[in-house]
Motif scaffolding. Structure first.
Motif, PDB file in Angstrom:
ATOM      1  N   ILE A  60       7.083   3.911 -14.393  1.00 53.90           N
ATOM      2  CA  ILE A  60       6.939   3.660 -13.084  1.00 53.90           C
ATOM      3  C   ILE A  60       8.364   3.856 -12.450  1.00 53.90           C
ATOM      4  CG2 ILE A  60       6.445   1.693 -11.609  1.00 53.90           C
ATOM      5  CD1 ILE A  60       4.076   2.165 -13.527  1.00 53.90           C
ATOM      6  N   GLU A  61       8.482   4.610 -11.723  1.00 53.90           N
ATOM      7  CA  GLU A  61       9.766   4.929 -10.840  1.00 53.90           C
ATOM      8  C   GLU A  61       9.553   4.981  -9.593  1.00 53.90           C
ATOM      9  OE1 GLU A  61      11.259   7.198 -14.956  1.00 53.90           O
ATOM     10  OE2 GLU A  61      10.893   8.493 -13.250  1.00 53.90           O
ATOM     11  N   PHE A  62      10.431   4.744  -8.815  1.00 55.67           N
ATOM     12  CA  PHE A  62      10.457   4.968  -7.146  1.00 55.67           C
ATOM     13  C   PHE A  62      11.705   5.351  -6.825  1.00 55.67           C
ATOM     14  CE2 PHE A  62       8.121   4.339  -3.681  1.00 55.67           C
ATOM     15  CZ  PHE A  62       8.964   3.506  -2.532  1.00 55.67           C
ATOM     16  N   SER A  63      11.855   6.534  -6.168  1.00 58.12           N
ATOM     17  CA  SER A  63      13.073   6.792  -5.473  1.00 58.12           C
ATOM     18  C   SER A  63      13.425   6.596  -4.162  1.00 58.12           C
ATOM     19  CB  SER A  63      12.911   8.475  -5.411  1.00 58.12           C
ATOM     20  OG  SER A  63      12.283   8.733  -4.195  1.00 58.12           O
ATOM     21  N   ILE A  64      14.844   6.082  -3.921  1.00 55.75           N
ATOM     22  CA  ILE A  64      15.241   5.427  -2.669  1.00 55.75           C
ATOM     23  C   ILE A  64      14.686   6.423  -1.657  1.00 55.75           C
ATOM     24  CG2 ILE A  64      17.471   5.310  -1.425  1.00 55.75           C
ATOM     25  CD1 ILE A  64      18.322   3.577  -3.587  1.00 55.75           C
ATOM     26  N   ILE A  65      14.773   7.611  -1.624  1.00 57.95           N
ATOM     27  CA  ILE A  65      14.287   8.552  -0.515  1.00 57.95           C
ATOM     28  C   ILE A  65      12.784   7.950  -0.068  1.00 57.95           C
ATOM     29  CG2 ILE A  65      13.722  10.877   0.310  1.00 57.95           C
ATOM     30  CD1 ILE A  65      16.241  11.591  -1.463  1.00 57.95           C
ATOM     31  N   LEU A 100       0.735  -1.259  -0.032  1.00 63.41           N
ATOM     32  CA  LEU A 100      -0.108  -0.158  -0.018  1.00 63.41           C
ATOM     33  C   LEU A 100       0.954   1.280   0.130  1.00 63.41           C
ATOM     34  CD1 LEU A 100      -2.897  -0.672   2.403  1.00 63.41           C
ATOM     35  CD2 LEU A 100      -3.228  -0.078  -0.025  1.00 63.41           C
ATOM     36  N   ILE A 101       1.720   1.303   0.944  1.00 61.87           N
ATOM     37  CA  ILE A 101       2.679   2.385   1.066  1.00 61.87           C
ATOM     38  C   ILE A 101       3.490   2.537  -0.407  1.00 61.87           C
ATOM     39  CG2 ILE A 101       4.743   3.325   2.081  1.00 61.87           C
ATOM     40  CD1 ILE A 101       3.862   2.015   4.885  1.00 61.87           C
ATOM     41  N   VAL A 102       3.905   1.535  -0.906  1.00 60.04           N
ATOM     42  CA  VAL A 102       4.811   1.685  -2.371  1.00 60.04           C
ATOM     43  C   VAL A 102       3.822   2.332  -3.234  1.00 60.04           C
ATOM     44  CG1 VAL A 102       5.950   0.391  -4.032  1.00 60.04           C
ATOM     45  CG2 VAL A 102       6.501   0.227  -1.481  1.00 60.04           C
ATOM     46  N   LEU A 103       2.652   1.598  -3.293  1.00 57.70           N
ATOM     47  CA  LEU A 103       1.596   2.016  -4.382  1.00 57.70           C
ATOM     48  C   LEU A 103       1.539   3.446  -4.296  1.00 57.70           C
ATOM     49  CD1 LEU A 103      -0.762   1.413  -6.389  1.00 57.70           C
ATOM     50  CD2 LEU A 103      -2.035   1.345  -4.553  1.00 57.70           C
ATOM     51  N   VAL A 104       1.176   3.851  -3.165  1.00 57.95           N
ATOM     52  CA  VAL A 104       0.993   5.479  -2.995  1.00 57.95           C
ATOM     53  C   VAL A 104       2.161   6.185  -3.389  1.00 57.95           C
ATOM     54  CG1 VAL A 104       0.940   7.087  -0.927  1.00 57.95           C
ATOM     55  CG2 VAL A 104      -0.881   5.493  -1.263  1.00 57.95           C
ATOM     56  N   LEU A 105       3.327   5.788  -3.092  1.00 59.47           N
ATOM     57  CA  LEU A 105       4.564   6.745  -3.272  1.00 59.47           C
ATOM     58  C   LEU A 105       4.949   6.564  -4.716  1.00 59.47           C
ATOM     59  CD1 LEU A 105       6.747   5.439  -0.053  1.00 59.47           C
ATOM     60  CD2 LEU A 105       5.583   7.782  -0.631  1.00 59.47           C
ATOM     61  N   ILE A 106       4.694   5.345  -5.433  1.00 61.25           N
ATOM     62  CA  ILE A 106       4.817   5.253  -6.905  1.00 61.25           C
ATOM     63  C   ILE A 106       3.880   6.148  -7.602  1.00 61.25           C
ATOM     64  CG2 ILE A 106       4.721   3.920  -8.838  1.00 61.25           C
ATOM     65  CD1 ILE A 106       5.989   1.654  -7.489  1.00 61.25           C
ATOM     66  N   GLY A 107       2.640   5.997  -6.794  1.00 62.74           N
ATOM     67  CA  GLY A 107       1.521   6.916  -7.590  1.00 62.74           C
ATOM     68  C   GLY A 107       1.996   8.274  -7.764  1.00 62.74           C
ATOM     69  N   ALA A 162      -6.003  12.021  -0.209  1.00 63.57           N
ATOM     70  CA  ALA A 162      -6.244  10.701  -0.149  1.00 63.57           C
ATOM     71  C   ALA A 162      -4.963   9.859   0.054  1.00 63.57           C
ATOM     72  CB  ALA A 162      -6.724  10.368  -1.370  1.00 63.57           C
ATOM     73  N   ILE A 163      -3.858  10.207  -0.408  1.00 65.16           N
ATOM     74  CA  ILE A 163      -2.733   9.660  -0.429  1.00 65.16           C
ATOM     75  C   ILE A 163      -2.375   9.539   1.104  1.00 65.16           C
ATOM     76  CG2 ILE A 163      -0.009   9.589  -1.003  1.00 65.16           C
ATOM     77  CD1 ILE A 163      -0.999  10.701  -3.725  1.00 65.16           C
ATOM     78  N   TYR A 164      -2.151  10.491   1.654  1.00 64.10           N
ATOM     79  CA  TYR A 164      -1.766  10.413   3.255  1.00 64.10           C
ATOM     80  C   TYR A 164      -2.815   9.693   3.869  1.00 64.10           C
ATOM     81  CZ  TYR A 164       1.473  14.069   1.534  1.00 64.10           C
ATOM     82  OH  TYR A 164       2.349  14.844   1.000  1.00 64.10           O
TER      83      TYR A 164
END
Lengths: 858, 238
Positions: free
Chosen positions: A817-822, A495-502, A729-731
């Motif tokens: 679809i990208e995801f940062s380390i931070i 869920l957390i990754v979905l939101v952060l990727i989104g 909504a994300i938070y």
């Protein structure tokens, strides 16, 4: 059986944390399920009636006028004196050109002229009489009524307005008055209720657009704009800035904006609704009309709510099942623990003659109490919470709603469904665990089994320090608890990754889409223009079919899109034997942008950020975007062969743009425009001229030649605002995921403390401090939580990639679809905060364990 | 004196099991008759096979070979379901650890046993037999060890079993409390006619029975008939 159940029921007060955990999970799932579905019911019930009552259009069509044959020179002359008498000089020139072509065959590049004439004629009602004759038969054949709809779209500052003339005799798309009335006098207008709300507008307020002051007499919904996508040029609806206004005809004539006319139709059978593709099939071979491609946009305005409702319902159901699934796991662990704890009592009961079935039923107290209490409370919360959710939907979708009605289905699904699901599974687990013979249960130490994982861990960690070995041994002893904690952490991580990727996906899409677009407005014209400009970027756009590829080694391949994307869906038919269909997928429709090599605003860059414009040196050089290169697998050096009006044109690829929108290609304007026009021309421009910010500042003759004005700045702001507002909504999702993890881990930690009471007591007797005991006994799952979260990152990336592929396979779009380390670290921190907080709370129960337990014989 | 009927009979019973790779002969060629209404004490040192003998007698465990006849029927051949039914209808058990349901009071715990019997209205009578009439509403944590053991006896008696098996019933109790428990068993036997089979390592307890079977290394090496039973209060303890 009743007494056993009573014993289990009375024991609940000693298992408060576990019970509360289950109830919480059920409350969460059922409240969200009830709130969403109740809100959707209120909308859906109204939606279908609304479409019927307001007679919302079913499609838009283009009259099939054969401009080569249907008009005579005399008829055109009549039109020039009547319907076309006020058109600008440039358009009149085109009409004159057209008049001269009547009766002449095989004129090269005539299609472009016909397109321009079609636009001019439709916009000025010149085709109306011709159409009337053709339509009498057609509308009877398909059983529909039609009318011509003319609107004007304009922008002023940040605002986008669509004005619609109101005559009082509307039969299709009848406006819906929410408050006030429809306009009667000049300069009276209505606004959307959402627009009024966001801008704090009241009835009878004065409102100024440009130089004109209007009086607001009503808050009115436009029924074919349930989702008010006013213009394709501004695809993100903003309640504060986007408005639809009804006004009388005189006020409409005086209103300054880009005119759009189209023929709209509604089937007489109001139950008849059709998908876009079905409509396309229906009218494919009709002699008199063809489906207007704008129908897709129009249907989106009306049907997107249905899709939203379906998606939301699906989401609420799966959410319910997901949380119930987690509850099931918790109940399994609790049931297992209870049976293990009471094995001696159970052994005696079985010795006395109790069957496993009777004993198993007593363990249903957890799912029964949890489901009934959690379900009823969850349903109640859901009913209370549905109102703000409904208001949120309604502010976004312009639709009057029904009053609230109790739907007992949701009460049933909130209580009975979890009751049945959880009870059946708990019962099966209990029966399985009670399969042992009485003697096996009564044997001392029979509960102290060591599983394979535990043995493996013991072997691997034999040289580790004591604390670490003990922790890992405790963690691996119970596969059930380990599975729950790992699974919960994994799901929370997803869920957390979905939101952060989104969040990242949209930010990245915005920046990549708008990267290189430094101009303020994109202006499109109906017909080619020949003037020049020192400050604007002039572009010649045309749609051209890519048919072959010539590789560097000389081999020529035909374009074959059988298994790949074909963006020309209009040409696709369902019949497999159709020759047109087979031919259609042998072409790829490409938007060719003819540009100058020296630009003020446009930059075209490759993946590494290198500028590609300088590579356009010859007239046959071409730059393509990443979409094209990936679909047909071409690279720099390959030659593309295009076809238009039975002529082939070759271009050699000199660069690939790192862009994700559509099938875009770039070549030299002075070459491409002369292939289709008499001289070097343009039909669009990128400009920062401030006059295009407000349409009222554009001279009338130019306004009449414009097809659309597209504000890049507004679009970028709009998209940014939209994503900002969805950050709330994300938070919420992140907070929810963390709370869920907290509750589950709390329950598990509670069970661990119970299970290890004797060990904890013994350690206290031996002299260990509570803090150290807590570290050893409670803090055992940290590595598993971290590993589960880390695994959820590639898992969610893979899931999202597949989802995006499926969603975009028919669109001219690719989404990175990208995801940062931070952000990954931020997500992990959120999860660990929940985990350590749960451990901290569980320490209280650990502190309460007395030393005397160590001395008791089991 | 009227000849008592044989209620339970063992014929050529062997029990062997593997323990860490070693074959252990827990019971060797046991032949045994238990008469209805008698008190039989199985005595022997730790590891002699007394508990194994009790488990086999009661159907909790199955013999490796031999027959176990109850009313002429070989229960050694029964399936698990049939054995459960058999135990429900005929047998009662008490163990060294009482294993009562901690969230039910005395009367409710006894009713747990009564519900398995044909008649459920003798609960108060049974509670009186074990001397706990004044403690019906108390919970287990409010009772002493002896009182809890008496509750477990009442639970077992409540379904009116033909035979009661007691495995070290006084093992966790002091002398005074242990004797009270033994008194309870005697009274249950005298008032209700329940056959009692008691396993113990305490030779003093052997004196309360009609017969004492001395078990050593899986065989009954001695059988002692007590002409008269000693009152529990008089037996030497230890």
């Amino acid at each position: 059986m009743g007494l056993l159940f009573l014993n289990a029921f009375k024991g609940l007060k000693f298992k408060k944390v576990q019970m509360i955990g289950i109830i919480f999970c059920i409350i969460l799932s059922t409240s969200i399920y009830t709130a969403m579905n109740t809100a959707l019911d209120r909308m859906e019930d109204r939606y279908h009636n609304y479409l019927k009552e307001q007679n919302v259009e079913d499609f838009s069509f283009i009259p099939k006028i054969d401009y080569a044959k249907d008009y005579t020179k005399e008829e055109i002359e009549e039109l020039k004196k009547n319907e076309l008498k006020d058109i600008p000089a440039q358009q009149m020139n085109l009409v004159n050109q057209y008049q001269m072509t009547i009766g002449i065959e095989n004129i090269p590049n005539i299609d472009n002229l016909y397109k321009a004439i079609e636009y001019i004629f439709n916009n000025n009602g010149a085709n109306d009489k011709k159409l009337e004759g053709k339509m009498a038969e057609t509308k009877q054949k398909y059983d529909f009524n039609y009318t011509k709809e003319t609107v004007k779209v304009s922008t002023h500052d940040k605002y986008l307005y669509k004005s619609i003339p109101y005559t009082g005799s509307e039969t299709i798309n009848v406006p819906y008055v929410v408050e006030g009335r429809l306009p009667e006098k000049d300069n009276e207008i209505t606004v959307l209720p959402a627009f009024a709300n966001k801008n704090d507008i009241k009835l009878n307020d004065k409102y100024t657009i440009g130089e004109t002051e209007y009086t607001i007499v009503g808050f009115v919904n436009s029924p074919n704009h349930i989702f008010p996508l006013i213009s394709i040029n501004r695809p993100m609806y903003n309640e504060k800035t986007d408005n639809i206004m009804y006004m009388n005809e005189a006020t409409f004539e005086a209103f300054s904006g880009v005119k759009e006319s189209s023929y709209i139709a509604a089937f007489n059978d109001r139950e008849k609704t059709m998908e876009f593709e079905t409509l396309g099939d229906l009218f494919m071979n009709d002699e008199n009309i063809s489906l207007n491609p704008l129908t897709a946009l129009k249907l989106l305005r009306v049907n997107s709510l249905e899709a939203e409702i379906a998606t939301s319902r699906l989401f609420s159901e799966y959410f319910l099942y997901l949380l119930l699934g987690i509850s099931i796991f918790v109940i399994i662990v609790i049931t297992k623990k209870r049976i293990e704890d009471e094995r001696l009592q159970i052994g005696v009961l079985k010795s006395l003659g109790y069957k496993s079935l009777s004993i198993a039923v007593s363990y249903l107290v957890y799912p029964i109490i949890g489901s009934l209490i959690g379900g009823v409370i969850g349903y109640g919360i859901g009913v209370l919470a549905h109102e703000p959710l409904t208001n949120m939907y309604v502010s976004y979708f312009n639709l009057p709603i029904e009053g609230f009605k109790i739907n007992l289905t949701y009460l049933f699904n909130s209580t009975i469904l979890p009751l049945i699901l959880l009870s059946v599974l708990a019962f099966l687990i209990a029966i399985f665990m009670l399969r042992k013979k009485p003697l096996q249960l009564l044997k001392e130490g029979s509960n102290l089994k060591v599983n394979l994982l535990s043995r493996f861990v013991t072997f691997v960690t034999r040289k580790f320090p004591f604390k670490t070995r003990f922790k890992l041994s405790l963690a691996s002893r119970s596969l059930g608890k380990l599975a729950i904690v790992t699974l919960t952490s994994f799901c929370t991580g997803l869920l957390i990754v979905l939101v952060l990727i989104g969040m990242n996906m949209f930010e990245s899409m915005i920046s990549k889409t708008f990267d290189g677009l430094d101009f303020k407005n994109s202006v499109s014209y109906q017909a080619a223009r020949t003037d020049t400009s020192e400050v604007d970027d002039l572009i010649y756009n045309t749609s051209i079919d890519l048919i072959k590829v010539k590789r560097e080694n000389g081999t020529i391949e035909e374009v074959d899109l059988n298994k790949k994307q074909n963006n020309n869906r209009m040409m696709m038919k369902k019949s497999e034997n159709n020759e047109e269909e087979k031919e259609a997928i042998k072409k790829m429709s490409v938007t060719m942008n003819g540009i100058d090599t020296v630009t003020h605003y446009i930059t075209i860059k490759d993946k590494e950020g290198n500028d590609l414009l300088g590579k356009l040196k010859d007239e046959n050089d071409i730059i393509i975007n990443k979409n094209i290169s990936e679909i047909i697998n071409v690279t720099t050096g390959d030659t593309l062969i295009f076809e238009n009006a039975d002529k082939e044109y070759e271009f050699t690829i000199v660069g690939i743009q790192d862009s994700f929108m559509g099938n875009q290609a770039y070549c030299m304007r002075n070459y491409i425009s002369t292939l289709f026009e008499d001289t070097v021309s343009y039909n669009a421009k990128y400009t920062s001229d401030p006059k295009y910010d407000n349409m009222s500042n554009i001279p009338e003759d130019e306004m009449n030649a414009i097809t659309s004005v597209f504000s890049i700045g507004d679009l970028k702001d709009n998209m940014g605002n939209q994503f900002e507002s969805s950050n709330g909504a994300i938070y919420f999702v992140i907070a929810f995921a963390s709370v869920l993890a907290l509750v589950i881990i709390l329950v598990i930690a509670n069970i661990i403390v119970e299970e290890n009471k004797k060990t904890i007591s013994l350690m206290k007797v031996m002299g260990y401090k509570n803090k150290v005991i807590s570290q050893i006994v409670l803090n055992i799952y940290t590595p598993f939580v971290v590993i589960a979260y880390l695994l959820s990152i590639p898992a969610m990336k893979a899931i999202l990639t597949e989802i995006v592929k499926a969603l975009t396979k028919d669109m001219e779009l690719a989404i990175p679809i990208e995801f940062s380390i931070i952000k990954a670290l931020a997500g992990l921190v959120g999860l660990l905060v929940a985990y350590y907080f749960a451990i901290f709370i569980s320490r209280k129960s650990l502190d309460k364990i007395p030393l005397s337990i160590a001395l008791k014989r089991e | 004196m009227e000849e008592k009927k044989t209620i339970l009979k063992l014929e050529n019973v062997y029990k062997t099991y593997m323990q860490g790779g070693t074959k252990t002969h827990a019971l060797n060629n046991i032949d045994l008759d238990i008469k209805s209404g008698e008190i039989v004490v199985i005595l022997g040192p730790s590891g002699a096979g007394k508990t194994t003998l009790l488990n086999v007698l009661s159907g909790l465990d199955s013999p490796t070979s031999g027959r176990i006849l109850f009313d002429g029927k070989d229960i050694a051949k029964y399936s698990q379901m049939k054995l459960t039914k058999f135990r429900k209808e005929n047998l009662g058990f008490i163990f060294q650890t009482y294993n009562l349901l901690e969230h039910l009071n005395v009367k409710e715990n006894v009713m747990v046993g009564a519900k398995l019997g044909k008649s459920k209205d003798n609960v108060d009578e049974i509670i009186e037999v074990v001397g706990l009439s004044n403690h019906k509403k108390k919970y287990m944590h409010e009772l002493s060890g002896g009182e809890q053991q008496r509750v477990s006896i009442a639970r077992a008696l409540a379904k009116k079993p033909s035979i009661m098996f007691a495995d070290e019933p006084t093992g966790a109790l002091d002398e005074k409390t242990g004797k009270i428990v033994l008194r309870t068993l005697i009274e249950a036997n005298e008032k209700l006619g329940t056959t009692m089979i008691i396993v113990t390592h305490n030779p003093g307890i052997a004196k309360i029975g009609d017969r004492v079977l001395h078990v050593n290394s899986g065989v009954i090496d001695k059988e002692i008939i007590n002409e008269t039973r000693m009152a529990p209060e008089e037996i030497p303890w230890g």
